[in-house]
Design a protein around this motif. Structure first.
Motif, PDB file in Angstrom:
ATOM      1  N   ASN A  67     118.941  -6.915  66.122  1.00 48.22           N
ATOM      2  CA  ASN A  67     118.431  -7.556  67.336  1.00 48.22           C
ATOM      3  C   ASN A  67     117.772  -6.543  68.269  1.00 48.22           C
ATOM      4  O   ASN A  67     116.742  -6.840  68.879  1.00 48.22           O
ATOM      5  CB  ASN A  67     119.545  -8.304  68.075  1.00 48.22           C
ATOM      6  N   ARG A  68     118.358  -5.371  68.383  1.00 50.36           N
ATOM      7  CA  ARG A  68     117.755  -4.342  69.228  1.00 50.36           C
ATOM      8  C   ARG A  68     116.361  -3.988  68.716  1.00 50.36           C
ATOM      9  O   ARG A  68     115.435  -3.816  69.512  1.00 50.36           O
ATOM     10  CB  ARG A  68     118.638  -3.094  69.267  1.00 50.36           C
ATOM     11  N   VAL A  69     116.228  -3.910  67.410  1.00 46.90           N
ATOM     12  CA  VAL A  69     114.922  -3.573  66.832  1.00 46.90           C
ATOM     13  C   VAL A  69     113.943  -4.720  67.013  1.00 46.90           C
ATOM     14  O   VAL A  69     112.809  -4.512  67.456  1.00 46.90           O
ATOM     15  CB  VAL A  69     115.061  -3.206  65.337  1.00 46.90           C
ATOM     16  N   SER A  70     114.361  -5.937  66.698  1.00 47.43           N
ATOM     17  CA  SER A  70     113.421  -7.065  66.746  1.00 47.43           C
ATOM     18  C   SER A  70     112.968  -7.366  68.171  1.00 47.43           C
ATOM     19  O   SER A  70     111.839  -7.821  68.365  1.00 47.43           O
ATOM     20  CB  SER A  70     114.024  -8.320  66.097  1.00 47.43           C
ATOM     21  N   ARG A  71     113.802  -7.103  69.167  1.00 48.04           N
ATOM     22  CA  ARG A  71     113.380  -7.299  70.559  1.00 48.04           C
ATOM     23  C   ARG A  71     112.324  -6.267  70.957  1.00 48.04           C
ATOM     24  O   ARG A  71     111.367  -6.588  71.655  1.00 48.04           O
ATOM     25  CB  ARG A  71     114.580  -7.207  71.507  1.00 48.04           C
ATOM     26  N   ALA A  72     112.503  -5.042  70.528  1.00 51.36           N
ATOM     27  CA  ALA A  72     111.594  -3.967  70.920  1.00 51.36           C
ATOM     28  C   ALA A  72     110.339  -3.908  70.045  1.00 51.36           C
ATOM     29  O   ALA A  72     109.261  -3.564  70.520  1.00 51.36           O
ATOM     30  CB  ALA A  72     112.316  -2.620  70.857  1.00 51.36           C
ATOM     31  N   GLU A  73     110.506  -4.217  68.764  1.00 53.23           N
ATOM     32  CA  GLU A  73     109.389  -4.095  67.818  1.00 53.23           C
ATOM     33  C   GLU A  73     109.469  -5.241  66.798  1.00 53.23           C
ATOM     34  O   GLU A  73     109.901  -5.052  65.657  1.00 53.23           O
ATOM     35  CB  GLU A  73     109.452  -2.735  67.107  1.00 53.23           C
ATOM     36  N   PRO A  74     109.034  -6.437  67.189  1.00 51.01           N
ATOM     37  CA  PRO A  74     109.174  -7.608  66.315  1.00 51.01           C
ATOM     38  C   PRO A  74     108.386  -7.516  65.005  1.00 51.01           C
ATOM     39  O   PRO A  74     108.650  -8.279  64.087  1.00 51.01           O
ATOM     40  CB  PRO A  74     108.685  -8.776  67.167  1.00 51.01           C
ATOM     41  N   THR A  75     107.474  -6.568  64.904  1.00 52.57           N
ATOM     42  CA  THR A  75     106.710  -6.407  63.661  1.00 52.57           C
ATOM     43  C   THR A  75     107.282  -5.294  62.778  1.00 52.57           C
ATOM     44  O   THR A  75     106.659  -4.914  61.788  1.00 52.57           O
ATOM     45  CB  THR A  75     105.227  -6.104  63.967  1.00 52.57           C
ATOM     46  N   TYR A  76     108.466  -4.795  63.115  1.00 53.52           N
ATOM     47  CA  TYR A  76     109.103  -3.764  62.287  1.00 53.52           C
ATOM     48  C   TYR A  76     109.238  -4.310  60.863  1.00 53.52           C
ATOM     49  O   TYR A  76     109.761  -5.412  60.659  1.00 53.52           O
ATOM     50  CB  TYR A  76     110.479  -3.389  62.845  1.00 53.52           C
ATOM     51  N   PRO A  77     108.770  -3.560  59.869  1.00 57.22           N
ATOM     52  CA  PRO A  77     108.787  -4.072  58.485  1.00 57.22           C
ATOM     53  C   PRO A  77     110.177  -4.497  58.009  1.00 57.22           C
ATOM     54  O   PRO A  77     111.116  -3.707  58.046  1.00 57.22           O
ATOM     55  CB  PRO A  77     108.275  -2.882  57.667  1.00 57.22           C
ATOM     56  N   GLY A  78     110.288  -5.745  57.607  1.00 63.46           N
ATOM     57  CA  GLY A  78     111.521  -6.265  57.021  1.00 63.46           C
ATOM     58  C   GLY A  78     112.585  -6.712  58.002  1.00 63.46           C
ATOM     59  O   GLY A  78     113.620  -7.245  57.582  1.00 63.46           O
ATOM     60  N   ILE A  79     112.364  -6.538  59.311  1.00 56.29           N
ATOM     61  CA  ILE A  79     113.446  -6.814  60.266  1.00 56.29           C
ATOM     62  C   ILE A  79     113.894  -8.265  60.220  1.00 56.29           C
ATOM     63  O   ILE A  79     115.085  -8.557  60.317  1.00 56.29           O
ATOM     64  CB  ILE A  79     113.065  -6.364  61.702  1.00 56.29           C
ATOM     65  N   TRP A  80     112.965  -9.200  60.032  1.00 54.35           N
ATOM     66  CA  TRP A  80     113.350 -10.613  60.004  1.00 54.35           C
ATOM     67  C   TRP A  80     114.114 -10.955  58.730  1.00 54.35           C
ATOM     68  O   TRP A  80     115.045 -11.765  58.748  1.00 54.35           O
ATOM     69  CB  TRP A  80     112.129 -11.505  60.204  1.00 54.35           C
ATOM     70  N   ARG A  81     113.787 -10.298  57.633  1.00 53.45           N
ATOM     71  CA  ARG A  81     114.539 -10.491  56.390  1.00 53.45           C
ATOM     72  C   ARG A  81     115.959  -9.939  56.553  1.00 53.45           C
ATOM     73  O   ARG A  81     116.935 -10.547  56.129  1.00 53.45           O
ATOM     74  CB  ARG A  81     113.805  -9.801  55.236  1.00 53.45           C
ATOM     75  N   PHE A  82     116.080  -8.768  57.213  1.00 56.12           N
ATOM     76  CA  PHE A  82     117.401  -8.186  57.441  1.00 56.12           C
ATOM     77  C   PHE A  82     118.244  -9.089  58.347  1.00 56.12           C
ATOM     78  O   PHE A  82     119.430  -9.298  58.101  1.00 56.12           O
ATOM     79  CB  PHE A  82     117.291  -6.792  58.067  1.00 56.12           C
ATOM     80  N   LYS A  83     117.617  -9.613  59.389  1.00 60.36           N
ATOM     81  CA  LYS A  83     118.342 -10.520  60.281  1.00 60.36           C
ATOM     82  C   LYS A  83     118.775 -11.773  59.525  1.00 60.36           C
ATOM     83  O   LYS A  83     119.895 -12.263  59.721  1.00 60.36           O
ATOM     84  CB  LYS A  83     117.472 -10.894  61.483  1.00 60.36           C
ATOM     85  N   ALA A  84     117.895 -12.292  58.651  1.00 62.64           N
ATOM     86  CA  ALA A  84     118.258 -13.476  57.860  1.00 62.64           C
ATOM     87  C   ALA A  84     119.489 -13.198  57.001  1.00 62.64           C
ATOM     88  O   ALA A  84     120.397 -14.033  56.918  1.00 62.64           O
ATOM     89  CB  ALA A  84     117.080 -13.908  56.993  1.00 62.64           C
ATOM     90  N   LYS A  85     119.548 -12.012  56.396  1.00 68.62           N
ATOM     91  CA  LYS A  85     120.715 -11.670  55.569  1.00 68.62           C
ATOM     92  C   LYS A  85     121.989 -11.607  56.413  1.00 68.62           C
ATOM     93  O   LYS A  85     123.051 -12.045  55.978  1.00 68.62           O
ATOM     94  CB  LYS A  85     120.483 -10.343  54.852  1.00 68.62           C
TER      95      LYS A  85
END
Length: 108
Positions: A67-85
């Motif tokens: 969440n800290r990463v996705s708030r600051a950099e929502p285009t970070y590679p793979g972050i949404w897949r990691f959050k889904a897991k």
């Protein structure tokens, strides 16, 4: 427990191996946390810590990192897949699906 010939039993060897893994795990987590105290915006370190926590069954801590990463950099590679897991591991299928959809959006 020693077996004939002075070797350790398989059970003893497995226990020692497990104890060594715990020490390595603890050292890794401490090194990442120390680094993040010095550079709290290091998204690579946050993702590494999150993935480690997820692999150890602590999806809540993993999600905090992601969440800290996705708030600051929502285009970070793979972050949404990691959050889904992480959401999958927590049993929140709806949130996991939203993350998968967001990750599939080329703008995110």
């Amino acid at each position: 427990v020693q077996v004939p010939g002075g070797r350790r039993s398989p059970a003893m060897a497995a226990k020692e191996s497990s104890e060594k893994e715990l020490l390595v795990d603890r050292d890794l987590v401490e090194a990442l946390k120390t680094h993040l105290r010095a550079d709290p915006k290091d998204h690579d370190a946050l993702v590494a810590l999150g993935l480690f926590m997820l692999s150890r069954g602590d999806a809540e801590k993993a999600l905090e990192c992601f969440n800290r990463v996705s708030r600051a950099e929502p285009t970070y590679p793979g972050i949404w897949r990691f959050k889904a897991k992480a959401f999958d591991a927590l049993g929140d299928k709806a949130a996991a699906e939203r993350c998968r959809l967001r990750g599939a959006d080329p703008r995110s």
